[in-house]
Enzyme design. Structure first.
Site, short mmCIF file in Angstrom:
data_model
loop_
_atom_site.label_atom_id
_atom_site.label_comp_id
_atom_site.label_asym_id
_atom_site.label_seq_id
_atom_site.Cartn_x
_atom_site.Cartn_y
_atom_site.Cartn_z
N ALA A 56 69.08 24.74 34.63
CA ALA A 56 69.51 24.65 36.14
C ALA A 56 70.98 24.52 36.31
O ALA A 56 72.18 23.88 36.04
CB ALA A 56 69.06 23.65 37.26
N ARG A 94 72.14 33.90 38.78
CA ARG A 94 70.68 33.81 39.34
C ARG A 94 70.82 33.48 40.61
O ARG A 94 71.89 32.21 40.38
CB ARG A 94 70.78 32.92 38.07
CG ARG A 94 71.26 33.73 36.67
CD ARG A 94 69.80 32.85 35.42
NE ARG A 94 69.03 32.72 35.70
CZ ARG A 94 67.39 31.94 34.92
NH1 ARG A 94 68.28 31.12 33.56
NH2 ARG A 94 66.27 32.78 35.15
N GLN A 206 59.95 29.71 27.16
CA GLN A 206 61.33 28.63 27.24
C GLN A 206 59.96 27.15 26.98
O GLN A 206 60.87 26.34 25.77
CB GLN A 206 61.24 28.06 28.19
CG GLN A 206 62.19 29.19 29.01
CD GLN A 206 61.54 30.49 30.15
OE1 GLN A 206 60.77 30.48 30.30
NE2 GLN A 206 62.66 30.42 30.76
N ASP A 247 64.58 23.72 39.40
CA ASP A 247 66.64 24.41 39.99
C ASP A 247 66.31 24.37 41.04
O ASP A 247 67.98 24.94 41.23
CB ASP A 247 65.44 26.24 39.39
CG ASP A 247 65.10 25.99 37.88
OD1 ASP A 247 64.14 26.03 37.47
OD2 ASP A 247 66.69 25.96 36.87
O1 MRU Z 1 64.77 30.48 33.73
P1 MRU Z 1 64.98 28.79 33.17
O2 MRU Z 1 64.99 29.21 31.52
O3 MRU Z 1 66.59 29.17 33.86
O4 MRU Z 1 64.19 28.39 34.48
C1 MRU Z 1 64.19 26.79 33.30
C2 MRU Z 1 63.13 25.70 34.52
O5 MRU Z 1 62.55 26.36 35.12
C3 MRU Z 1 63.99 24.56 34.40
O6 MRU Z 1 62.19 23.78 34.43
C4 MRU Z 1 64.96 23.90 35.25
O7 MRU Z 1 65.70 24.68 35.09
C5 MRU Z 1 64.57 22.56 35.03
S1 MRU Z 1 66.06 22.46 33.78
C6 MRU Z 1 66.20 20.92 33.87
#
Ligand code: MRU
Length: 367
Positions: A56, A94, A206, A247
């Site tokens: 995010a 997104r 991830q 997010d």
């Molecule tokens: O789909 P992504 O990889 O963008 O999702 C990221 C996450 O869910 C993280 O945990 C979230 O963005 C917090 S980031 C500091």
């Protein structure tokens, strides 16, 4: 934070060229370290949509630079209309992370408020740099707040603090420090013994690919686990706390995060384990009260589930994982309701996940 001992941010201006921004191509990690150039608003849309960058706070800062590039791209016609169109375009890349809309609106309002200034380009660039810097500062402060919780557990337990995390809410998802990882890095740097259970986080992995990588580069002890393992570990006293990122967090404390987070929140509650979400104020949606019904949940390409990517020793390969004809559902995020969240770790300190406590930390948001 560091890669191969060298300090990096996740996004920066190319040396001697203020029209090109560079990011680490996160689709290639941990197997290959490649830099990706962004020269146009379309490039910015692509890197966010295709998850060259993700997380995010980083999505927000990338889009802020996208708005600066939009300003450079304007040639003739109605500049306000042109910029508003580009802002909507970037916001559509997104849907779930609210930092994206926050950063784009900050940039748009700032640019429109200074539209007649002769040094507008420079000003817009500094504004985007300031948003980037504030995310770095947020991570630093979140780290300090969360460190106190880890230290408290350590002093009670007198042994290594085992922390479970989901997805990547590390510095790769931000600019530096991370959100969920910031307290972990602070504890590690201070000599408080920590060990991190890293959920692999299907479908994009991830956790396995990014969180494990960045913890490894910083020398933080960690173990990668299949997504379904957390509950078992919690039942056997092997998890002292859960820290995840977010997010989008409603002003009432509902936390949207990577799909699967909710199941960890449930298991943590069942086992009396504290479950924290670490997030900067740029992740709080001040207008939203009901996370489950109001937060838009991104649905992504079926291939992310139907296939799996890995390293064959020479290159990244993608192989089919399920029967060719089986349909797939790919929801990117879920919502952990506030009642399951022990606390929110923010740049202004830790608070309960409820409207009153959140607004006490951020009184300027009171309506
Ligand atoms: O789909 P992504 O990889 O963008 O999702 C990221 C996450 O869910 C993280 O945990 C979230 O963005 C917090 S980031 C500091």
């Amino acid at each position: 934070m560091k890669i191969n001992g060298k300090h990096y941010h996740t996004i920066w201006l190319k040396e001697n060229d203020p029209t090109v921004f560079q990011v680490i191509d996160q689709r290639k990690l941990p197997f290959q370290f490649e830099i990706y150039d962004m020269k146009t608003v379309e490039d910015v849309f692509f890197v966010i949509r295709e998850m060259v960058v993700r997380g995010a706070p980083l999505i927000g800062v990338t889009a802020a630079y996208g708005m600066y590039l939009a300003l450079l791209e304007f040639q003739s016609g109605n500049r306000k209309e042109f910029l508003s169109e580009k802002a909507n375009y970037l916001k559509s890349s997104r849907p779930t992370a609210v930092n994206l809309a926050f950063a784009v609106d900050e940039m748009l309002n700032y640019i429109l408020g200074n539209i007649e200034d002769s040094d507008l380009h420079d000003k817009a660039l500094y504004k985007a740099h300031a948003l980037k810097q504030s995310e770095i500062d947020f991570g630093d402060k979140i780290g300090e707040s969360g460190l106190k919780i880890i230290e408290e557990i350590y002093h009670k337990k007198g042994d290594t603090v085992n922390i479970l995390t989901h997805c990547n809410a590390g510095w790769l998802a931000c600019i530096d420090w991370g959100t969920a990882t910031a307290p972990i890095y602070k504890a590690h740097l201070k000599g408080v013994p920590v060990h991190v259970w890293v959920d692999e986080t299907r479908p994009r992995n991830q956790g396995a690919r990014l969180t494990a990588y960045e913890l490894g580069e910083e020398g933080v002890p960690h173990t990668v686990i299949p997504d379904n393992t957390g509950g078992h570990l919690m039942q056997h006293g092997m998890v002292d706390m859960v820290i995840v990122g977010s997010d989008r967090t409603t002003v009432t404390g509902d936390v949207a995060n990577k799909i699967g987070t909710y199941l960890k929140a449930l298991a943590a509650r069942d086992n009396d384990i504290p479950f924290y979400a670490a997030l900067p104020s740029s992740t709080i949606d001040w207008e939203m009260e009901d996370g489950i019904n109001e937060i838009p949940i991104e649905q992504r390409n079926a291939d992310e589930v139907a296939k799996i990517e890995g390293w064959d020793g020479k290159q990244i390969q993608s192989v089919q994982l399920i029967p060719e004809k089986s349909p797939v559902a790919n929801y990117g995020f879920d919502v952990s309701p506030a009642r399951l969240v022990t606390g929110l770790i923010t740049e202004r300190g830790v608070c309960k996940a409820d409207k009153k406590s959140i607004l006490k930390l951020f009184p300027e948001k009171q309506k």
